[in-house]
Design a protein around this motif. Structure first.
Motif, mmCIF file in Angstrom:
data_model
loop_
_atom_site.group_PDB
_atom_site.id
_atom_site.type_symbol
_atom_site.label_atom_id
_atom_site.label_comp_id
_atom_site.label_asym_id
_atom_site.label_seq_id
_atom_site.Cartn_x
_atom_site.Cartn_y
_atom_site.Cartn_z
ATOM 1 N N GLN A 68 1.201 27.904 -7.702
ATOM 2 C CA GLN A 68 1.161 29.210 -7.041
ATOM 3 C C GLN A 68 1.566 30.281 -8.044
ATOM 4 O O GLN A 68 2.748 30.566 -8.229
ATOM 5 N N PRO A 69 0.587 30.876 -8.730
ATOM 6 C CA PRO A 69 0.933 31.886 -9.742
ATOM 7 C C PRO A 69 1.550 33.140 -9.160
ATOM 8 O O PRO A 69 2.318 33.812 -9.838
ATOM 9 N N GLU A 70 1.217 33.474 -7.919
ATOM 10 C CA GLU A 70 1.797 34.635 -7.260
ATOM 11 C C GLU A 70 1.782 34.416 -5.761
ATOM 12 O O GLU A 70 1.186 33.459 -5.260
ATOM 13 N N LEU A 71 2.422 35.298 -5.039
ATOM 14 C CA LEU A 71 2.547 35.153 -3.599
ATOM 15 C C LEU A 71 1.178 35.211 -2.939
ATOM 16 O O LEU A 71 0.394 36.122 -3.166
ATOM 17 N N GLY A 72 0.888 34.190 -2.117
ATOM 18 C CA GLY A 72 -0.372 34.146 -1.397
ATOM 19 C C GLY A 72 -1.555 33.666 -2.197
ATOM 20 O O GLY A 72 -2.692 33.720 -1.705
ATOM 21 N N VAL A 73 -1.342 33.163 -3.420
ATOM 22 C CA VAL A 73 -2.425 32.691 -4.279
ATOM 23 C C VAL A 73 -2.098 31.274 -4.724
ATOM 24 O O VAL A 73 -0.980 31.007 -5.198
ATOM 25 N N TRP A 74 -3.076 30.364 -4.587
ATOM 26 C CA TRP A 74 -2.877 28.977 -4.981
ATOM 27 C C TRP A 74 -4.073 28.506 -5.791
ATOM 28 O O TRP A 74 -5.221 28.838 -5.492
ATOM 29 N N ARG A 75 -3.769 27.733 -6.840
ATOM 30 C CA ARG A 75 -4.795 27.064 -7.621
ATOM 31 C C ARG A 75 -4.676 25.557 -7.382
ATOM 32 O O ARG A 75 -3.803 25.098 -6.654
ATOM 33 N N VAL A 138 -8.968 30.177 -8.755
ATOM 34 C CA VAL A 138 -8.137 30.382 -7.569
ATOM 35 C C VAL A 138 -8.811 29.663 -6.406
ATOM 36 O O VAL A 138 -9.959 29.961 -6.064
ATOM 37 N N GLU A 139 -8.121 28.701 -5.829
ATOM 38 C CA GLU A 139 -8.688 27.925 -4.729
ATOM 39 C C GLU A 139 -8.460 28.596 -3.379
ATOM 40 O O GLU A 139 -9.305 28.484 -2.489
ATOM 41 N N LEU A 140 -7.343 29.276 -3.225
ATOM 42 C CA LEU A 140 -7.006 29.889 -1.941
ATOM 43 C C LEU A 140 -6.218 31.160 -2.193
ATOM 44 O O LEU A 140 -5.279 31.168 -3.003
ATOM 45 N N ARG A 141 -6.629 32.252 -1.527
ATOM 46 C CA ARG A 141 -5.931 33.525 -1.655
ATOM 47 C C ARG A 141 -5.825 34.163 -0.269
ATOM 48 O O ARG A 141 -6.816 34.251 0.461
ATOM 49 N N ILE A 142 -4.619 34.609 0.058
ATOM 50 C CA ILE A 142 -4.372 35.295 1.327
ATOM 51 C C ILE A 142 -3.735 36.638 1.009
ATOM 52 O O ILE A 142 -2.629 36.704 0.469
ATOM 53 N N ASP A 143 -4.456 37.722 1.307
ATOM 54 C CA ASP A 143 -3.946 39.062 1.036
ATOM 55 C C ASP A 143 -4.425 39.999 2.128
ATOM 56 O O ASP A 143 -4.908 39.562 3.188
ATOM 57 N N ALA A 144 -4.307 41.271 1.876
ATOM 58 C CA ALA A 144 -4.665 42.257 2.900
ATOM 59 C C ALA A 144 -6.151 42.246 3.231
ATOM 60 O O ALA A 144 -6.549 42.664 4.324
ATOM 61 N N ALA A 145 -6.989 41.775 2.308
ATOM 62 C CA ALA A 145 -8.434 41.750 2.564
ATOM 63 C C ALA A 145 -8.845 40.604 3.477
ATOM 64 O O ALA A 145 -9.888 40.667 4.125
#
Length: 280
Positions: A68-75, A138-145
């Protein structure tokens, strides 16, 4: 082709199954070629292959962890990347062995052996060509979009997401989402018009469903968490505060100790029963 799994419509990967069967056939062909080779070549290759398989098995047993390089992002997790790297490199080893078998057959004047080995080289060349270069995708990203999944190939905007399906006991590591009417290009016209259930596999990320669900609810706390209509009660696992979740690891040594105690318990009970019967 499509199938229905736990109420979720998923694509049946017929092409992927055919490719994996072809890959298995190529490796089995190499095994037969080495088996029928000369004594100078066969045994050393079998020993080297056994050592490589043991090293791969030992390395694959190491503890996995999400990337998890940053919050809400997973590789992809470390173990997934390790396995992918070796799957990409292994065909080059098979290609080298195929060339060695071709040279051996040529030396002994075995024309059919040369043709067989060259066919193996062509198969391993195809395997090496179809393996895509590894990148830190990036396999999974959860953000405002919204929620982006590389597996789905698109970003699900928050207005299109209607509910998060409860975590099913028999489908661990699967994140189920209920979509309303949407304009996602990866779905067919019927699913875009009325909505559909989609499923995301979190196993390659070494990520628990509860962690992803919590991140989704951070942006959409209004989503319904209740079970889907018509779902059997026994298929739903409700998170209990303080209880283990899918993200928790298991202690293999503790499980092994419990298993040994269970096996040793049966002879002990038998001896107790015999001693009590003899006292009578």
């Amino acid at each position: 082709m499509r199938k229905v799994a736990n109420g979720v419509r998923t694509s049946l990967p017929t092409g992927e199954i055919a490719r994996e069967m072809t890959t298995t056939a190529i490796w089995c062909g190499l095994l037969l070629g080495v088996w029928g080779g000369s004594p100078e070549v066969g045994p050393p290759l079998f020993v080297a292959g056994g050592l490589a398989a043991a090293a791969f098995w030992w390395a694959a047993r190491r503890e996995d962890a999400p990337d998890q390089p940053e919050l809400g992002v997973w590789r992809a997790s470390r173990k997934t990347l390790f396995q992918a790297r070796w799957k990409r490199r292994a065909p080059f080893g098979g290609l080298a062995i195929g060339l060695l078998l071709a040279g051996q057959s040529w030396w002994y004047g075995d024309a059919w052996g040369v043709v067989y080995a060259l066919a193996l080289c062509g198969g391993f060349g195809w395997l090496a060509w179809r393996r895509k270069p590894l990148e830190d995708w990036v396999e999974l990203r959860i953000d405002a979009a919204g929620l982006y999944s590389r597996e789905l190939g698109c970003t699900i905007p928050w207005p299109a997401l209607q509910a998060v399906r409860p975590r099913a006991r028999h489908r661990a590591g699967k994140l189920g989402l209920r979509l309303g009417p949407n304009d996602l290009p990866v779905l067919d016209a019927a699913d875009r018009a009325v909505g559909a259930d989609v499923e995301i596999d979190l196993a390659p990320l070494a990520l628990g469903v509860d962690a992803v669900r919590a991140e989704i609810f951070r942006y959409r706390p209004d989503l319904e968490i209740g079970p889907a209509p018509g779902a059997p009660p026994e298929s739903i696992v409700t998170p209990i505060p303080g209880a283990a979740t899918e993200a928790d690891g298991r202690d293999d040594s503790a499980l092994a100790a419990v298993s040994m105690l269970a096996v040793a318990q049966n002879p002990a009970l038998a001896l107790i029963a015999l001693s009590s019967s003899s006292d009578r």
